[in-house]
Design a protein around this motif. Structure first.
Motif, PDB file in Angstrom:
ATOM      1  N   GLU A 173     -43.634  -0.852 -25.731  1.00  0.00           N
ATOM      2  CA  GLU A 173     -42.911  -2.328 -25.461  1.00  0.00           C
ATOM      3  C   GLU A 173     -41.855  -2.478 -26.436  1.00  0.00           C
ATOM      4  OE1 GLU A 173     -46.783  -4.925 -23.839  1.00  0.00           O
ATOM      5  OE2 GLU A 173     -46.213  -5.006 -26.006  1.00  0.00           O
ATOM      6  N   TRP A 202     -45.253   9.052 -16.695  1.00  0.00           N
ATOM      7  CA  TRP A 202     -45.274   7.673 -16.001  1.00  0.00           C
ATOM      8  C   TRP A 202     -45.745   7.427 -14.612  1.00  0.00           C
ATOM      9  CZ3 TRP A 202     -41.751   7.229 -12.007  1.00  0.00           C
ATOM     10  CH2 TRP A 202     -40.771   8.282 -12.023  1.00  0.00           C
ATOM     11  N   SER A 203     -46.262   6.258 -14.481  1.00  0.00           N
ATOM     12  CA  SER A 203     -46.545   6.050 -12.837  1.00  0.00           C
ATOM     13  C   SER A 203     -45.579   4.840 -12.316  1.00  0.00           C
ATOM     14  CB  SER A 203     -47.801   5.248 -12.768  1.00  0.00           C
ATOM     15  OG  SER A 203     -48.024   3.926 -13.368  1.00  0.00           O
ATOM     16  N   ARG A 205     -45.799   1.907 -11.370  1.00  0.00           N
ATOM     17  CA  ARG A 205     -45.651   0.560 -11.675  1.00  0.00           C
ATOM     18  C   ARG A 205     -45.641   0.565 -13.272  1.00  0.00           C
ATOM     19  NH1 ARG A 205     -45.060  -3.562  -8.937  1.00  0.00           N
ATOM     20  NH2 ARG A 205     -46.283  -4.931 -10.358  1.00  0.00           N
ATOM     21  N   THR A 206     -45.296   1.531 -14.051  1.00  0.00           N
ATOM     22  CA  THR A 206     -45.203   1.574 -15.623  1.00  0.00           C
ATOM     23  C   THR A 206     -44.328   0.551 -16.050  1.00  0.00           C
ATOM     24  OG1 THR A 206     -46.142   3.851 -15.700  1.00  0.00           O
ATOM     25  CG2 THR A 206     -44.785   3.214 -17.563  1.00  0.00           C
ATOM     26  N   ASP A 208     -42.513  -1.950 -14.461  1.00  0.00           N
ATOM     27  CA  ASP A 208     -42.698  -3.351 -14.200  1.00  0.00           C
ATOM     28  C   ASP A 208     -43.932  -4.010 -15.123  1.00  0.00           C
ATOM     29  OD1 ASP A 208     -40.826  -3.103 -12.225  1.00  0.00           O
ATOM     30  OD2 ASP A 208     -42.328  -2.420 -10.740  1.00  0.00           O
ATOM     31  N   THR A 209     -45.189  -3.263 -15.381  1.00  0.00           N
ATOM     32  CA  THR A 209     -45.877  -3.793 -16.076  1.00  0.00           C
ATOM     33  C   THR A 209     -45.442  -4.056 -17.320  1.00  0.00           C
ATOM     34  OG1 THR A 209     -47.526  -2.508 -14.773  1.00  0.00           O
ATOM     35  CG2 THR A 209     -48.369  -3.105 -16.658  1.00  0.00           C
ATOM     36  N   HIS A 210     -44.669  -3.181 -18.051  1.00  0.00           N
ATOM     37  CA  HIS A 210     -44.406  -3.374 -19.426  1.00  0.00           C
ATOM     38  C   HIS A 210     -43.260  -4.483 -19.332  1.00  0.00           C
ATOM     39  CE1 HIS A 210     -46.552   0.487 -20.444  1.00  0.00           C
ATOM     40  NE2 HIS A 210     -46.331   0.119 -21.635  1.00  0.00           N
ATOM     41  N   SER A 212     -43.217  -7.128 -17.395  1.00  0.00           N
ATOM     42  CA  SER A 212     -44.040  -8.386 -17.677  1.00  0.00           C
ATOM     43  C   SER A 212     -44.787  -8.674 -18.800  1.00  0.00           C
ATOM     44  CB  SER A 212     -45.025  -7.993 -16.025  1.00  0.00           C
ATOM     45  OG  SER A 212     -45.815  -9.546 -16.173  1.00  0.00           O
ATOM     46  N   SER A 213     -45.182  -7.775 -19.192  1.00  0.00           N
ATOM     47  CA  SER A 213     -45.851  -7.882 -20.692  1.00  0.00           C
ATOM     48  C   SER A 213     -44.868  -8.433 -21.523  1.00  0.00           C
ATOM     49  CB  SER A 213     -46.663  -6.491 -21.132  1.00  0.00           C
ATOM     50  OG  SER A 213     -47.295  -6.711 -22.486  1.00  0.00           O
ATOM     51  N   SER A 221     -39.270 -15.333 -19.646  1.00  0.00           N
ATOM     52  CA  SER A 221     -38.843 -14.267 -18.643  1.00  0.00           C
ATOM     53  C   SER A 221     -37.253 -14.032 -18.504  1.00  0.00           C
ATOM     54  CB  SER A 221     -39.337 -14.732 -17.297  1.00  0.00           C
ATOM     55  OG  SER A 221     -38.841 -16.026 -17.074  1.00  0.00           O
TER      56      SER A 221
END
Length: 237
Positions: A173, A202-203, A205-206, A208-210, A212-213, A221
């Protein structure tokens, strides 16, 4: 042999000296890269070569200077240059067959220190290498902190705060936020962010997930703006 191969039969190779530099050659043409590596080695340097942008992003940290082609098989050379410059002050010289003024301007804007068009004279390239390294040695140290409105990033301590309140981030992050904040006026492509922060691991969704976090931890946001179809850029929260 490639039409871009550098041939200078009238310029003798010099004996190695003790002031050799670690030079990373990034070129899609194996013949051109091998010839350049051999010439650099005979001049006392310690060159290594890679073929693609992904490999370059893994290897540049061990180099004193990068000779970077724009025509690479995986990533655009300009993206690679931007990525290197976002994380390092290592000198970068673009060495390419593209001879248009626009390509030169874009390369310099991406953070390149110089621009050399193939085919080139080896003496000229050596002179440009020394000039770029000499300028780099006189540059002041990069700022250890990034201030972006209410957001503060301390790269040395790897600490982030908003309005003076520390925000606890994971390693990835922090790396992602620091990369975005290092280019406050630039939309960073998704592929480049993934490559620079996660490398080959990495995948789908990697990222986007980070993102969002990060938005949740930063409390707004608006700190990270999505540019549809391109990637992300730092916002103002």
């Amino acid at each position: 042999m490639s039409s871009n191969t550098v041939l200078e039969p009238h310029i003798p190779d010099q004996l190695p000296d003790r002031g050799g530099r670690r030079i990373l050659v990034v070129d899609n043409d194996a013949d051109t890269a091998d010839l350049l590596v051999n010439r650099l080695r005979r001049h006392g340097h310690h060159p290594a070569s890679v073929k693609g942008g992904s490999a370059a992003l893994k290897a540049y940290e061990d180099a004193d200077l990068v000779l970077l082609d724009l025509e690479l098989p995986d990533l655009d050379g300009l993206e690679v240059c931007r990525a290197i410059r976002s994380m390092s002050r290592v000198p970068v010289i673009i060495v390419t067959a593209r001879e248009s003024e626009l390509d030169c301007v874009l390369s310099l804007q991406a953070g390149a220190d110089d621009y050399v068009v193939k085919p080139y004279g080896f003496r000229e390239l050596m002179a440009r290498i020394e000039a770029v390294v000499r300028r780099a040695q006189w540059q002041p140290a990069a700022a250890a902190e990034i201030e972006h409105g209410r957001l503060s990033i301390d790269a040395g301590a790897r600490e982030v705060s908003v309005d003076g309140c520390e925000v606890a981030l994971t390693r990835k992050e922090f790396d992602l936020l620091h990369l975005l904040a290092s280019h406050p006026d630039t939309v960073m492509p998704r592929r480049l962010l993934l490559q620079q922060v996660w490398g080959d691991s990495w995948s789908r969704r990697t990222l986007d997930t980070h993102v969002s976090s990060l938005r949740g931890k930063l409390g707004d946001s608006g700190w990270i703006t999505t540019v549809r179809g391109v990637g992300f850029k730092i916002g103002n929260g």
